[in-house]
Design a protein around this motif. Sequence first.
Motif, mmCIF file in Angstrom:
data_model
loop_
_atom_site.group_PDB
_atom_site.id
_atom_site.type_symbol
_atom_site.label_atom_id
_atom_site.label_comp_id
_atom_site.label_asym_id
_atom_site.label_seq_id
_atom_site.Cartn_x
_atom_site.Cartn_y
_atom_site.Cartn_z
ATOM 1 N N PRO A 624 -0.818 -6.030 2.437
ATOM 2 C CA PRO A 624 -2.030 -5.373 2.949
ATOM 3 C C PRO A 624 -3.118 -6.394 3.269
ATOM 4 O O PRO A 624 -3.262 -7.405 2.581
ATOM 5 C CB PRO A 624 -2.450 -4.462 1.787
ATOM 6 C CG PRO A 624 -1.196 -4.221 1.015
ATOM 7 C CD PRO A 624 -0.409 -5.492 1.126
ATOM 8 N N GLU A 628 -9.220 -4.683 5.178
ATOM 9 C CA GLU A 628 -8.864 -3.283 5.409
ATOM 10 C C GLU A 628 -8.743 -2.523 4.091
ATOM 11 O O GLU A 628 -9.179 -1.375 3.984
ATOM 12 C CB GLU A 628 -7.554 -3.194 6.202
ATOM 13 C CG GLU A 628 -7.687 -3.658 7.651
ATOM 14 C CD GLU A 628 -6.403 -3.434 8.432
ATOM 15 O OE1 GLU A 628 -5.439 -2.862 7.870
ATOM 16 O OE2 GLU A 628 -6.366 -3.840 9.612
ATOM 17 N N TYR A 629 -8.147 -3.160 3.087
ATOM 18 C CA TYR A 629 -7.997 -2.467 1.812
ATOM 19 C C TYR A 629 -9.359 -2.232 1.166
ATOM 20 O O TYR A 629 -9.621 -1.139 0.630
ATOM 21 C CB TYR A 629 -7.101 -3.270 0.868
ATOM 22 C CG TYR A 629 -6.688 -2.469 -0.355
ATOM 23 C CD1 TYR A 629 -5.653 -1.537 -0.280
ATOM 24 C CD2 TYR A 629 -7.358 -2.629 -1.566
ATOM 25 C CE1 TYR A 629 -5.290 -0.780 -1.391
ATOM 26 C CE2 TYR A 629 -7.010 -1.879 -2.686
ATOM 27 C CZ TYR A 629 -5.966 -0.953 -2.585
ATOM 28 O OH TYR A 629 -5.616 -0.208 -3.691
ATOM 29 N N LYS A 632 -10.972 0.657 2.696
ATOM 30 C CA LYS A 632 -10.416 1.918 2.210
ATOM 31 C C LYS A 632 -11.022 2.297 0.856
ATOM 32 O O LYS A 632 -11.255 3.477 0.579
ATOM 33 C CB LYS A 632 -8.897 1.816 2.107
ATOM 34 C CG LYS A 632 -8.180 1.717 3.446
ATOM 35 C CD LYS A 632 -6.677 1.538 3.267
ATOM 36 C CE LYS A 632 -5.967 1.383 4.603
ATOM 37 N NZ LYS A 632 -4.499 1.167 4.434
ATOM 38 N N THR A 651 -3.400 3.777 -2.528
ATOM 39 C CA THR A 651 -2.252 2.870 -2.530
ATOM 40 C C THR A 651 -2.092 2.239 -1.144
ATOM 41 O O THR A 651 -2.648 2.719 -0.154
ATOM 42 C CB THR A 651 -0.941 3.593 -2.895
ATOM 43 O OG1 THR A 651 -0.513 4.418 -1.784
ATOM 44 C CG2 THR A 651 -1.107 4.469 -4.121
ATOM 45 N N ASP A 652 -1.316 1.182 -1.106
ATOM 46 C CA ASP A 652 -0.945 0.549 0.159
ATOM 47 C C ASP A 652 0.450 -0.024 -0.023
ATOM 48 O O ASP A 652 0.937 -0.153 -1.151
ATOM 49 C CB ASP A 652 -1.940 -0.548 0.541
ATOM 50 C CG ASP A 652 -2.084 -0.678 2.049
ATOM 51 O OD1 ASP A 652 -1.086 -0.418 2.766
ATOM 52 O OD2 ASP A 652 -3.181 -1.038 2.506
ATOM 53 N N GLN A 653 1.104 -0.361 1.087
ATOM 54 C CA GLN A 653 2.479 -0.826 0.996
ATOM 55 C C GLN A 653 2.641 -2.202 1.615
ATOM 56 O O GLN A 653 2.023 -2.535 2.627
ATOM 57 C CB GLN A 653 3.446 0.157 1.667
ATOM 58 C CG GLN A 653 3.602 1.452 0.903
ATOM 59 C CD GLN A 653 4.893 2.162 1.237
ATOM 60 O OE1 GLN A 653 5.720 1.679 2.009
ATOM 61 N NE2 GLN A 653 5.087 3.331 0.635
ATOM 62 N N GLU A 868 -5.183 6.652 4.049
ATOM 63 C CA GLU A 868 -3.973 5.840 4.177
ATOM 64 C C GLU A 868 -3.301 6.029 5.533
ATOM 65 O O GLU A 868 -2.178 5.565 5.750
ATOM 66 C CB GLU A 868 -3.005 6.167 3.036
ATOM 67 C CG GLU A 868 -3.562 5.816 1.657
ATOM 68 C CD GLU A 868 -2.626 6.198 0.522
ATOM 69 O OE1 GLU A 868 -1.507 6.676 0.788
ATOM 70 O OE2 GLU A 868 -3.021 6.028 -0.649
ATOM 71 N N SER A 871 0.382 7.302 6.269
ATOM 72 C CA SER A 871 1.524 6.455 5.954
ATOM 73 C C SER A 871 2.314 7.080 4.810
ATOM 74 O O SER A 871 1.735 7.496 3.801
ATOM 75 C CB SER A 871 1.045 5.057 5.550
ATOM 76 O OG SER A 871 2.118 4.243 5.122
ATOM 77 N N ARG A 873 4.391 7.449 1.528
ATOM 78 C CA ARG A 873 4.652 6.701 0.299
ATOM 79 C C ARG A 873 6.134 6.742 -0.048
ATOM 80 O O ARG A 873 6.639 5.865 -0.740
ATOM 81 C CB ARG A 873 3.831 7.280 -0.852
ATOM 82 C CG ARG A 873 2.330 7.130 -0.689
ATOM 83 C CD ARG A 873 1.619 7.543 -1.962
ATOM 84 N NE ARG A 873 0.171 7.488 -1.844
ATOM 85 C CZ ARG A 873 -0.664 7.762 -2.850
ATOM 86 N NH1 ARG A 873 -0.170 8.102 -4.037
ATOM 87 N NH2 ARG A 873 -1.966 7.698 -2.682
ATOM 88 N N GLY A 929 -1.408 0.009 -5.921
ATOM 89 C CA GLY A 929 -2.768 0.511 -5.732
ATOM 90 C C GLY A 929 -3.447 0.731 -7.057
ATOM 91 O O GLY A 929 -3.093 0.124 -8.071
#
Length: 960
Positions: A624, A628-629, A632, A651-653, A868, A871, A873, A929
């Motif tokens: 990530p 940007e994170y 968020k 969360t992010d991936q 998110e 996106s 999960r 996350g």
Amino acid sequence: MDDQPISESNTKTVTPTTHHHHPIESFSESSSSHLHSSESDHTNGNHVSPAKTCNNEKKKKQKKHKILFLDAYDSFSNNITSLLTTLLDDVDVYVLSIDSPLLDPTSPDFGKRFRRELAQYTAVVCGPGPGSPDNDADVGLMNHVWQLTAAAAAADDEEAEDGEKGGEGGALLPVLGICLGFQSLVRYGGGEVKRLKRGLHGMVREVLHLPHGSGEGDDGDGEGSSNIFRGVQPFKATLYHSLCGYIGQHEVSDADWEEGGAKWKPIEKCPDLLPLAWVEEKREDGEVERILMGVKHMKKPFWGLQYHPESVCTEKEGNKVIENWFKKALSWNEKTRRVVVEVAEGERLAHRATKPSLLSMLQVPVGDEHTSSSTTSESNKMWWERMGTRPEHRSVTVCLPHGVQVSDVVEELGLDGSDKVVVLESANAAATASSRADVRGRYSIIAAGLEEALRLEYHTGDEYATFKLQQINGLQVDLSERVFLGSYGGIWGLVASLHETRSLGSGVELPDLPFLGGFVGFITYEQGLSDIDIRLETRPHHRPDVCLAWVTKSVVIDHSLGLAHIQELYSDASLDDAAWMRSTADRLVSVSAQHRQPFLNDLPSPAKKVKLRHSSTNPSIQTPLIPEYEAKVKACQEFIAAGDSYELCLTDQTKITRPLSDMIPSSAPQENQGLQQQQQQHRINSTFNRKQQQHRRSSSPIPSSWHLYKTLRSRQPAPFASYLRLGGATLVSASPERFLTYNRHGRCSMRPMKGTVRKSEAVSTLKQAEKILHVPKEEAENLMIVDLVRHDLHSICGAGNVEVSDLLKVEEYQSVYQMITVVEGQLPPSSDDEKRYTGLDVLAASLPPGSMTGAPKKRSCELLQQIEQNSERSLYSGVVGYMCVSGRGDWSVTIRSLFRWDDERVTVRGQGEDGQSEEEHEVWHIGAGGAVTILSTPEGEREEMFTKLAGPLQVFADLD
């Protein structure tokens, strides 16, 4: 619990053919004994032995009072309905959503129908929820409660000649607003709803009130005032709000506020609202924010509370406020001669607070899935209906050689290279995992023979599920059949029916092991979203969101006793052949911890890393982006400040692409694939299998997913580790978090985990970790999810059947300290087995895991979809586990994990001599996350996300 011998009449024990230790026939209790409540008796967790408001003589003569609860989709609503039911005498609580389609405000007869519904209740409670009273959609019917009861008197007077009750008492009824309901009342009374300087979600504060009558607002009930805090001693309560009711309190001078008693009198801005309670919050700038906590409408029987009386951390002294309110409600009804209308149960628009069981909702008898006829012959049933029904259990127990681990057993059985395998491992069970860790699992489960296991797959949103079977007695059959879900009420009704027909029954004495056979598999986060009625965007695939294999062959390893229980379920007495168990037992008693080649990735020192791959293309890692994170995180906090959520689990991936590793399963074409897709998939399979053979002949093979799992488990041993290849998915997990476990007697337990600190030189003891984690921010994160979990359990277990047995406890793991809480519930008894509740009811009602969503759950998930950017999960944030034929079950939250899908491929240009070669690469995903609250910082949340990402991501760095 003491060891219990196995009754040989109910489970067969088979002796292996080779000479070794005799099978052990006694086992320790497979689950921990239930802890007694560690909460203070002053808190509100259990509501055991509540005080009653009416005497026992009246109880025998009167029918139960009925309270209507208007539900604004909060994740604490069921805790309130439980509190009302257990605390008040002879009360039934009914629930109606604020936007119920049964009451359309645009309908010409809405007012009359709404009044008719309200007339059936002693009182109304307007509950908490996300949003603001300034948005009509957030409060819905609440607004009509205030408006209709205020205006209905004249209308009812006009209709009195037609038999309607006349007078104000016939239209009005007592109402209590809580949190959002409180703010709605303040707005109706002329006040405003404003933002706090900073939200107070999960914060516990002392509620300031007058324990005696204020002299204002005498409602003529003979008790001197309308102060529902009368006789209540000082107490602390939990707050969950970032908005507050404003009635002009900050326009009052400090002198008038304290010395003149202005805080306890109606303020000029809102003359119809009498303040009853306050919290005075000292802010960072030195100012004291006056936050209204309790109010009474001066002209109507409306009361409101901003704090949450139902929270586990609200002290029990606060229960007296609810008791006082209900006394006032009864008194007001009596004074105005208001008569509650009695109707038949089915004529109400509202429903009971507890959900009906899955089995009770089936439209076909259990066991007659294919037809509604109860006389269906066995020969007329479909192949998937006949498989595995009415099973019997047999087992053999052997002692494992010293030093043998789960990975040794998996490899000895040849499952490490299988395209269908499930391993649920207590990877930190061995004493060598950590000499200090106090949280260890005892058992590990290895599912075998999955090629011949019935498999159920369901893609969220479909009207059908699909049964699949790859082999029968070693022969490839590739059976597949769709089953439409209409008569089951959805996927969980189908699973409940299937499990019921394959259960060993509650009256059978069985080995005291956690797993004897049954459903094993995964459930995605997206299935959980569907379960709480959240719409999913169009998805570019048809992967299963529920994938369960019916396991009949398994090995359960008892790490405490060094035993392997080899077991089998069988349905045909004529096939009473224990050959597989004997063969497996013979292999396990002779397996050696050194039987395999040394595994280079087990080496813990980075200096000893060995490169195992020499590919024409290198793996690519996409993490990530930091700006940007952090953006968020700020977006989450803006939603929280606006009152839309208390906590958002953002969360992010991370994506990793690398050369193909495992063999692609050979299976029948997917039902939704066209000819071109099938041909393309065949080309991919052929290309990969050819390259895989080339890699196998080379000295540097591409590490398989099993290698990745062994690397992860060696570095991050966890009590709920798992390795799974099923339904086109591969999961490698080192999860420390149990989601839900339940035993065959209906005892359920959930362990929400929030609050993490990594071990380091600065934090090396439990005491140091407790000092760091027992702070308002960390405790608030955990508390919000605890109250959410209590709500989920109450929806099935019912009022008074949920308790908190360990609150905000810090536990030690291999590399971190975690704050956990244990919440337990008891399923309600049932005299009808076909309508009883099971652990599956709790599982279906609790998805997705609250520790991965935030609260309130539904609104938070909707906001997270937006933040998110829709996106998926996928497996991350979902659950993995089993449902045993004995009625037990155990599920973990899929975190600290990595996963991939067989059908997700990217084409990468190679680095050969001509630079034109192309390779198919697989795509791995790692989710990470943390819980964002109003106290979070973007930098802190970003650091937490990358800290959690580091462990799973390191396995790829080790192989580089």
